[in-house]
Design a protein around this motif. Structure first.
Motif, mmCIF file in Angstrom:
data_model
loop_
_atom_site.group_PDB
_atom_site.id
_atom_site.type_symbol
_atom_site.label_atom_id
_atom_site.label_comp_id
_atom_site.label_asym_id
_atom_site.label_seq_id
_atom_site.Cartn_x
_atom_site.Cartn_y
_atom_site.Cartn_z
ATOM 1 N N VAL A 71 -25.733 -8.602 -4.615
ATOM 2 C CA VAL A 71 -25.853 -8.940 -3.194
ATOM 3 C C VAL A 71 -25.852 -10.460 -3.065
ATOM 4 O O VAL A 71 -26.611 -11.148 -3.756
ATOM 5 C CB VAL A 71 -27.144 -8.372 -2.566
ATOM 6 C CG1 VAL A 71 -27.214 -8.744 -1.087
ATOM 7 C CG2 VAL A 71 -27.211 -6.862 -2.735
ATOM 8 N N LEU A 72 -24.997 -10.959 -2.184
ATOM 9 C CA LEU A 72 -24.974 -12.373 -1.847
ATOM 10 C C LEU A 72 -25.400 -12.507 -0.397
ATOM 11 O O LEU A 72 -24.737 -11.985 0.504
ATOM 12 C CB LEU A 72 -23.568 -12.959 -2.041
ATOM 13 C CG LEU A 72 -23.332 -14.381 -1.512
ATOM 14 C CD1 LEU A 72 -24.243 -15.385 -2.211
ATOM 15 C CD2 LEU A 72 -21.870 -14.779 -1.670
ATOM 16 N N ALA A 73 -26.538 -13.168 -0.146
ATOM 17 C CA ALA A 73 -27.060 -13.343 1.206
ATOM 18 C C ALA A 73 -26.813 -14.776 1.653
ATOM 19 O O ALA A 73 -27.472 -15.703 1.185
ATOM 20 C CB ALA A 73 -28.550 -13.012 1.256
ATOM 21 N N GLU A 74 -25.848 -14.973 2.553
ATOM 22 C CA GLU A 74 -25.542 -16.281 3.097
ATOM 23 C C GLU A 74 -26.048 -16.349 4.523
ATOM 24 O O GLU A 74 -26.538 -15.361 5.087
ATOM 25 C CB GLU A 74 -24.027 -16.523 3.034
ATOM 26 C CG GLU A 74 -23.463 -16.452 1.622
ATOM 27 C CD GLU A 74 -21.957 -16.540 1.593
ATOM 28 O OE1 GLU A 74 -21.448 -17.623 1.227
ATOM 29 O OE2 GLU A 74 -21.293 -15.546 1.934
ATOM 30 N N ASP A 75 -25.892 -17.536 5.146
ATOM 31 C CA ASP A 75 -26.393 -17.705 6.504
ATOM 32 C C ASP A 75 -25.738 -16.730 7.477
ATOM 33 O O ASP A 75 -26.386 -16.238 8.398
ATOM 34 C CB ASP A 75 -26.140 -19.142 6.984
ATOM 35 C CG ASP A 75 -27.013 -20.147 6.266
ATOM 36 O OD1 ASP A 75 -28.039 -19.721 5.689
ATOM 37 O OD2 ASP A 75 -26.683 -21.336 6.268
ATOM 38 N N ALA A 76 -24.451 -16.449 7.290
ATOM 39 C CA ALA A 76 -23.719 -15.665 8.274
ATOM 40 C C ALA A 76 -23.403 -14.248 7.830
ATOM 41 O O ALA A 76 -22.890 -13.452 8.615
ATOM 42 C CB ALA A 76 -22.410 -16.382 8.638
ATOM 43 N N ARG A 77 -23.693 -13.902 6.564
ATOM 44 C CA ARG A 77 -23.318 -12.555 6.122
ATOM 45 C C ARG A 77 -23.995 -12.179 4.811
ATOM 46 O O ARG A 77 -24.443 -13.032 4.056
ATOM 47 C CB ARG A 77 -21.802 -12.470 5.939
ATOM 48 C CG ARG A 77 -21.255 -13.387 4.854
ATOM 49 C CD ARG A 77 -19.732 -13.284 4.792
ATOM 50 N NE ARG A 77 -19.168 -14.016 3.669
ATOM 51 C CZ ARG A 77 -17.887 -14.013 3.348
ATOM 52 N NH1 ARG A 77 -17.040 -13.312 4.058
ATOM 53 N NH2 ARG A 77 -17.457 -14.705 2.317
ATOM 54 N N ASP A 78 -24.057 -10.854 4.571
ATOM 55 C CA ASP A 78 -24.449 -10.292 3.281
ATOM 56 C C ASP A 78 -23.205 -9.652 2.672
ATOM 57 O O ASP A 78 -22.479 -8.926 3.358
ATOM 58 C CB ASP A 78 -25.514 -9.195 3.439
ATOM 59 C CG ASP A 78 -26.808 -9.701 4.044
ATOM 60 O OD1 ASP A 78 -27.066 -10.907 3.957
ATOM 61 O OD2 ASP A 78 -27.547 -8.877 4.613
ATOM 62 N N THR A 79 -22.973 -9.919 1.403
ATOM 63 C CA THR A 79 -21.857 -9.290 0.695
ATOM 64 C C THR A 79 -22.423 -8.417 -0.418
ATOM 65 O O THR A 79 -23.174 -8.902 -1.262
ATOM 66 C CB THR A 79 -20.917 -10.350 0.087
ATOM 67 O OG1 THR A 79 -20.439 -11.206 1.132
ATOM 68 C CG2 THR A 79 -19.740 -9.687 -0.600
ATOM 69 N N ILE A 80 -22.078 -7.129 -0.397
ATOM 70 C CA ILE A 80 -22.603 -6.183 -1.380
ATOM 71 C C ILE A 80 -21.443 -5.670 -2.232
ATOM 72 O O ILE A 80 -20.439 -5.169 -1.688
ATOM 73 C CB ILE A 80 -23.310 -4.990 -0.694
ATOM 74 C CG1 ILE A 80 -24.494 -5.496 0.148
ATOM 75 C CG2 ILE A 80 -23.802 -3.989 -1.741
ATOM 76 C CD1 ILE A 80 -24.174 -5.708 1.602
ATOM 77 N N VAL A 81 -21.553 -5.810 -3.545
ATOM 78 C CA VAL A 81 -20.531 -5.357 -4.488
ATOM 79 C C VAL A 81 -21.181 -4.361 -5.445
ATOM 80 O O VAL A 81 -22.203 -4.671 -6.067
ATOM 81 C CB VAL A 81 -19.937 -6.541 -5.287
ATOM 82 C CG1 VAL A 81 -18.930 -6.031 -6.306
ATOM 83 C CG2 VAL A 81 -19.291 -7.553 -4.348
#
Length: 337
Positions: free
Chosen positions: A206-216
């Motif tokens: 999981v990558l949690a950035e200011d504008a989005r979460d990306t789940i791989v």
């Protein structure tokens, strides 16, 4: 600088910081906004050489400039004074030109001084909220109370809750890889900025950035729910990914976990990625400022396999692949053009 000289500069409408190093650093910062010649850069290098106080002062100012409010205030003040100079030039025949690096000096100094006290607050709040966190360029593997493990990537933080049978981890920021121990009766939940990821036993990033979460998802199966709209869900199978934002969930798409999660081995892999996006990825590992001053490289496609244990070398290699040059300023500032 004596009090009499400082007073004369105040009356002249300029600003003098009590610390000469900060005063000179402010001068150089504003000068470099308008002067980009090799002679100026050589003079700047000479100014900072062997003077850690100057390097630290300049680095602090550059960090402040990364704040949107400071950047906008500086540019607005500079544009305003340029317009005033242009208007005055219409009616004045002979006038000593205002040095461009003095434009916005007082406003810049005032905002910097006010911002210095505030810049540490987000980091302190993150430390208070987190149970584990990593510094820039650091990775850490953590064993959780249930036997699951988490690998924290650079500049990342998590808070955990395992009380009364709960298995919940909040990714406060950054990126993490979870290898979850199977427990059918106690779902494991990872909370990002915009989503909750629920699993019983699996491995995913999981990558949690200011504008989005990306789940791989690497293996197993996960259920992703957008927090603002609980009915909006996506189920991932191995080799798939989804992005959650304030607006909604993206479509589920294919992903290559070996590439997306290569950071666990200290690498970042790009394939036909826009240069600006690739540079943004590498910047997360660099404990300094990177300024891209030319837009002609922004959308140029780049590919490569980069080690992040030496992020400056990786950034230089990436820049070379796009045809950009790199100038290093005191304080670890890299200028790409």
């Amino acid at each position: 600088m004596g009090y009499e000289q400082a007073d004369s500069r105040q009356r002249a409408g300029t600003y003098t910081h009590p610390d000469p190093a900060v005063d000179e650093a402010l001068d150089w910062f504003l000068r470099l906004q308008d002067e980009d010649t090799p002679e100026t850069l050589r003079a700047f290098d000479a100014w900072g050489e062997g003077r850690p106080d100057r390097v630290q002062a300049f680095d602090e100012i550059v960090r402040m400039q990364g704040m949107a409010s400071l950047r906008l205030a500086t540019l607005a003040d500079r544009d305003r004074q340029r317009e005033e100079r242009r208007q005055a030039g219409r009616t004045t025949v002979a006038r000593r030109p205002i040095r461009p690096w003095r434009l916005g000096y007082a406003a810049m100094a005032a905002i910097v001084l006010a911002a210095m006290a505030w810049q540490q607050i987000p980091g302190l709040l993150l430390q208070w909220r987190s149970d584990y966190l990593t510094a820039t360029g650091e990775r850490q593997t953590i064993t959780l109370p249930d036997g699951s493990s988490v690998v924290l990537n650079t500049a990342s933080a998590i808070a955990i809750d395992f009380d009364k049978g709960a298995r919940r981890v909040t990714l406060l920021g950054g990126e993490a890889y979870f290898d979850v121990r199977h427990d059918a009766e106690h779902p494991f939940i990872v909370a990002g900025h915009f989503s909750d990821v629920e699993v019983k036993g699996t491995a995913f990033g999981v990558l949690a950035e200011d504008a989005r979460d990306t789940i791989v998802l690497e293996r197993g199966r996960v259920d992703v729910t957008r927090r603002a709209e609980r009915g909006e869900r996506a189920i991932l199978e191995p080799g798939q990914m989804v992005i959650a934002t304030d607006e909604g969930l993206s479509a589920v798409t294919g992903a290559d976990p070996a590439q997306s999660l290569a950071w666990r081995e200290g690498r970042i892999v790009f394939h036909d990625r826009a240069f600006r996006a690739a540079l943004s990825e590498l910047q997360r590992y660099y404990d300094g400022q990177v300024l891209l001053v030319s837009g002609r490289f922004a959308n140029r496609l780049v590919s490569g396999n980069y080690r992040v244990d030496d992020p400056e070398a990786a950034i230089r290699t990436l820049a070379a692949s796009a045809g950009a040059s790199v100038t290093r300023l005191p304080g670890g500032v890299l200028i790409l053009r």
